[in-house]
Design a protein around this motif. Structure first.
Motif, short mmCIF file in Angstrom:
data_model
loop_
_atom_site.label_atom_id
_atom_site.label_comp_id
_atom_site.label_asym_id
_atom_site.label_seq_id
_atom_site.Cartn_x
_atom_site.Cartn_y
_atom_site.Cartn_z
N ARG A 10 7.64 39.12 31.01
CA ARG A 10 6.18 39.70 32.00
C ARG A 10 8.40 39.45 32.86
NH1 ARG A 10 2.21 40.69 32.29
NH2 ARG A 10 1.03 39.79 31.40
N ILE A 11 8.22 40.47 34.12
CA ILE A 11 9.81 40.68 34.74
C ILE A 11 9.42 40.72 36.43
CG2 ILE A 11 11.22 41.10 32.90
CD1 ILE A 11 10.94 43.67 34.14
N GLU A 69 6.38 44.67 34.03
CA GLU A 69 6.07 44.08 32.59
C GLU A 69 7.83 44.68 31.54
OE1 GLU A 69 2.60 44.97 30.69
OE2 GLU A 69 1.96 43.29 31.29
N LEU A 70 8.05 44.36 30.72
CA LEU A 70 8.86 44.62 29.69
C LEU A 70 8.60 44.70 28.72
CD1 LEU A 70 13.14 44.69 29.99
CD2 LEU A 70 12.09 44.97 28.35
N ASP A 122 14.72 45.46 33.99
CA ASP A 122 15.75 46.24 33.71
C ASP A 122 14.82 47.13 33.32
OD1 ASP A 122 18.03 45.95 32.99
OD2 ASP A 122 17.40 44.54 31.35
N ALA A 123 13.01 47.91 34.39
CA ALA A 123 12.07 48.15 33.45
C ALA A 123 12.43 49.98 33.62
CB ALA A 123 10.63 47.67 34.75
#
Ligand SMILES: Nc1ncnc2c1ncn2[C@@H]1O[C@H](COP(=O)(O)OP(=O)(O)OP(=O)(O)O)[C@@H](O)[C@H]1O
Length: 279
Positions: free
Chosen positions: A14-15, A29-30, A20-21
């Motif tokens: 989870r970001i 999310e990634l 950085d996706a």
């Protein structure tokens, strides 16, 4: 006989929005790993290569029990890994030695934690330091040792507990090219004796080929196994192997599998930067 079994391992972080996706990620999310399958036989030396961000370290962390998979499973000797296992040991890129302990004190540490008596653990640590040619440096502290020596101590410390699985995350990346080659040779010499199962992450194609029984090539993120290349070079691997035609053929095969993924990772990185600058 299978030592490590990795089945359908996914890892989603989870970001924060943006982060950085890249293309293909859900918002917030990634996806680092997207269904990794790999089995490693007992006593095998497997190297893992892939572009930056392909999830090599994340995968090693999951095998080492330092992180959990979002789905899928990892087992060692048939036992699912949920926490650092007693029979595995980790070596990181940065030496991660305890600065307040001498070289021998560092190597003794895992034995101390396991309650091994002082005389026995001293003796074992002495033997390990001798294997790495460090007998004369046992009482030195990490800041009194060169980078190569520190990494030798870190490997000796990892081997002190006789791990059945040794996980190595770019252990030689911070060293100069000559020291790196010397350490590769030393590691192989010692591994020939102990034949523990090794999973070794590297960016170096030469290093991957020189060390391995098999080289695993990962795709650009989200990482999955793209190709597995058998390295059928004779053992013990002596330095002259590096200039053989067989070595070069193997190297080329790895690079052919890897190069498209490196380009893809670079395109994705450019996309992230463009998205960031547009927002
Ligand atoms: N704790 C975390 N939170 C969010 N994203 C993470 C976290 N850890 C790793 N990632 C992301 O997961 C992806 C895979 O990371 P990882 O470090 O495993 O790649 P790698 O293949 O080892 O890269 P490198 O070769 O550059 O070390 C990267 O996009 C990274 O940014």
């Amino acid at each position: 006989m299978e030592k490590i079994l990795i089945s359908g391992v996914r890892k989603v972080f989870r970001i924060k929005a943006g982060g950085d996706a890249a293309r293909g990620d859900e918002p917030g999310e990634l996806t680092a790993l997207d269904g990794v399958d790999l089995s490693v036989r007992a006593g095998e030396f497997v190297t893992l290569v892939g572009p930056s961000g392909s999830g090599k370290s994340v995968l090693l962390d999951i095998v080492g029990g330092l992180a959990s998979a979002s789905s899928g499973r990892v087992s060692i000797d048939g036992v699912e890994v949920h926490e650092p296992a007693r029979n595995s040991a980790y070596v990181f890129q940065q030496y991660a030695l305890f600065p307040w302990r001498s070289a021998i004190g560092n190597v003794e540490y895992p034995l101390e934690v396991r309650g091994v008596g002082k005389a026995e653990r001293r003796e074992k640590a002495r033997q390990l330091l001798a294997l790495f040619g460090l007998s004369g440096f046992a009482e030195r502290y990490p800041n009194q040792l060169s980078g190569g020596m520190q990494q030798r101590v870190a490997i000796a410390r990892a081997l002190a507990s006789d791990p059945e699985v040794l996980l190595m995350d770019e252990p030689f990346a911070a060293l100069d090219a000559q020291t790196r080659e010397i350490l590769q040779g030393e590691l192989l010499r010692i591994w020939e004796e102990i034949r523990t199962t090794v999973l070794f992450v590297t960016h170096g194609i030469d290093e991957a080929v020189f060390l391995a029984d098999r080289v695993v090539v990962m795709t650009a993120r989200p990482g999955v196994v793209k190709k597995i290349i058998d390295v059928e070079l004779p053992r013990p691997r002596l330095d002259h192997i590096r200039s053989s035609a067989e070595f070069n053929a193997c190297r080329r095969e790895v690079w052919e599998a890897l190069s498209d993924e490196v380009k893809k990772a670079q395109r994705d990185q450019e996309y992230v930067l463009e998205t960031e600058s547009a927002s």
